[in-house]
Design a protein around this motif. Structure first.
Motif, PDB file in Angstrom:
ATOM      1  N   VAL A  38       0.710  -1.131  -0.058  1.00  0.00           N
ATOM      2  CA  VAL A  38      -0.028  -0.145  -0.031  1.00  0.00           C
ATOM      3  C   VAL A  38       0.869   1.237   0.112  1.00  0.00           C
ATOM      4  O   VAL A  38       0.519   2.259  -0.670  1.00  0.00           O
ATOM      5  N   GLY A  59      -7.694   5.105  -2.774  1.00  0.00           N
ATOM      6  CA  GLY A  59      -6.973   4.011  -2.652  1.00  0.00           C
ATOM      7  C   GLY A  59      -5.554   4.336  -2.938  1.00  0.00           C
ATOM      8  O   GLY A  59      -4.651   3.342  -2.793  1.00  0.00           O
ATOM      9  N   SER A  60      -5.000   5.232  -3.115  1.00  0.00           N
ATOM     10  CA  SER A  60      -3.468   5.723  -3.255  1.00  0.00           C
ATOM     11  C   SER A  60      -2.562   5.467  -2.193  1.00  0.00           C
ATOM     12  O   SER A  60      -1.434   5.426  -2.178  1.00  0.00           O
ATOM     13  N   GLY A  61      -3.191   5.419  -0.908  1.00  0.00           N
ATOM     14  CA  GLY A  61      -2.432   5.158   0.409  1.00  0.00           C
ATOM     15  C   GLY A  61      -2.669   6.500   1.132  1.00  0.00           C
ATOM     16  O   GLY A  61      -1.806   6.538   2.091  1.00  0.00           O
ATOM     17  N   LYS A  62      -3.136   7.611   0.829  1.00  0.00           N
ATOM     18  CA  LYS A  62      -3.235   8.744   1.679  1.00  0.00           C
ATOM     19  C   LYS A  62      -3.454   8.551   3.250  1.00  0.00           C
ATOM     20  O   LYS A  62      -2.708   9.044   4.041  1.00  0.00           O
ATOM     21  N   SER A  63      -4.790   7.941   3.393  1.00  0.00           N
ATOM     22  CA  SER A  63      -5.024   7.683   4.788  1.00  0.00           C
ATOM     23  C   SER A  63      -4.015   6.706   5.391  1.00  0.00           C
ATOM     24  O   SER A  63      -3.792   6.907   6.767  1.00  0.00           O
ATOM     25  N   THR A  64      -3.516   5.889   4.895  1.00  0.00           N
ATOM     26  CA  THR A  64      -2.652   4.820   5.314  1.00  0.00           C
ATOM     27  C   THR A  64      -1.292   5.518   5.874  1.00  0.00           C
ATOM     28  O   THR A  64      -0.850   5.614   6.775  1.00  0.00           O
TER      29      THR A  64
END
Ligand code: ADP
Ligand code: MG
Length: 275
Positions: A38, A59-64
């Motif tokens: 991710v 889904g690009s990983g910003k929140s992660t």
């Protein structure tokens, strides 16, 4: 004649310009969930008082990435430093090279320096706006109720809700609830704030009142990372705009560079979809 410590200008204190101080340092962070990769070698530095706006497709990983910064997720590789302090681990490895994890209490102390605001406001439904803001300082910090109330009222005033203190979340608009959530995060005196799509759940007419609070915080010198699709906000407030795609940071720079002069086709098509 130049001003030096030995030769100050008359009547003026000589202060050398302070070098920018990194508050957030994300170093080569990877995150995997099972087979899903991710975050891929993400690097990010945010200096004191800077606003970084993080953009990218769903889904690009910003929140992660935000969740790795405040230890809601542990990076699979790489590390995060806040104010130069490695998050989640002892500052130095053991003699055998292994990194020693901090205790839960130490991690909680590190996390309490970071305020986070989510897309959904997550207010306690059975508490008024005022008590929502008072709760953590009283429960976590042991602040006396009278002092916590005074502080909470000042914060509600700051977000423009002094007259809504006794209202319950269900009696407030989405924009008002989000402003209470911001006041609640500020009540813990965070050194930096993370915002994960703070206006995405709001009706369009309520977006600007929340963005106004973010602008006010930025003007006041708060160090912030804001995930948002509001490009007008990015243009106006961001010191750096960071574009993520499929777990990688593809472009970064000033709003001028990233929003007005996107280099990659990916960023160009992303901007076309949100502008
Ligand atoms: P964004 O915020 O940019 O929309 P996210 O960071 O939420 O992206 O998600 C990035 C990818 O990671 C998505 O494919 C998502 O499904 C996946 N993901 C996020 N959290 C988890 C998790 N806890 N377990 C498994 N997959 C996850
Ligand atoms: Mg997200």
């Amino acid at each position: 004649m130049s001003r030096t410590p030995e030769n100050p200008a008359p009547g003026a204190d000589w202060t050398p310009a302070a070098p920018p101080r990194p508050v957030i340092e994300v170093e080569a962070v990877h995150k995997t969930f099972g087979d899903l990769h991710v975050l891929k070698a993400c690097d990010l530095t945010v200096h004191a008082g800077e606003v970084a706006v993080l953009v990218g497709p769903s889904g690009s990983g910003k929140s992660t990435l935000l969740r790795c910064i405040n230890q809601l997720e542990e990076p699979t590789a790489g590390r995060v430093l806040i104010d130069g302090e490695v998050q989640g681990f002892q500052p130095d490895p053991l003699p055998d090279g292994r990194w020693q994890q901090l205790t839960a209490a130490q991690i909680a102390a590190q996390r309490s320096r970071i305020g986070m605001v989510f897309q959904r406001f997550h207010l306690f439904p059975h508490l008024t706006a005022l008590t929502n803001v008072m709760e953590a300082p009283v429960q976590v910090r042991g602040l006396p109720r009278a002092a916590a109330e005074k502080k909470a009222r000042a914060l509600l005033e700051r977000v423009g809700l002094a007259d809504r203190a006794e209202h319950y979340p269900a009696e407030l608009s989405g924009g008002q609830q989000q402003r209470v959530a911001i006041a609640r995060a500020l009540a813990m005196d965070p050194e930096l704030m993370l915002f994960d799509e703070p206006t995405s759940a709001l009706d369009p007419e309520l977006v600007s009142e929340v963005l106004a609070v973010l602008k006010d915080l930025a003007a006041d010198g708060m160090t912030m990372v804001v995930v948002t699709h509001e490009m007008g906000f990015a243009r106006e407030v961001a010191d750096q705009v960071v574009f993520m795609d499929e777990g990688r940071i593809l472009e970064r720079g000033t709003p001028e560079q990233v929003v007005d002069h996107p280099q990659s086709e990916r960023l160009q098509s992303f901007l076309a979809s949100v502008l």
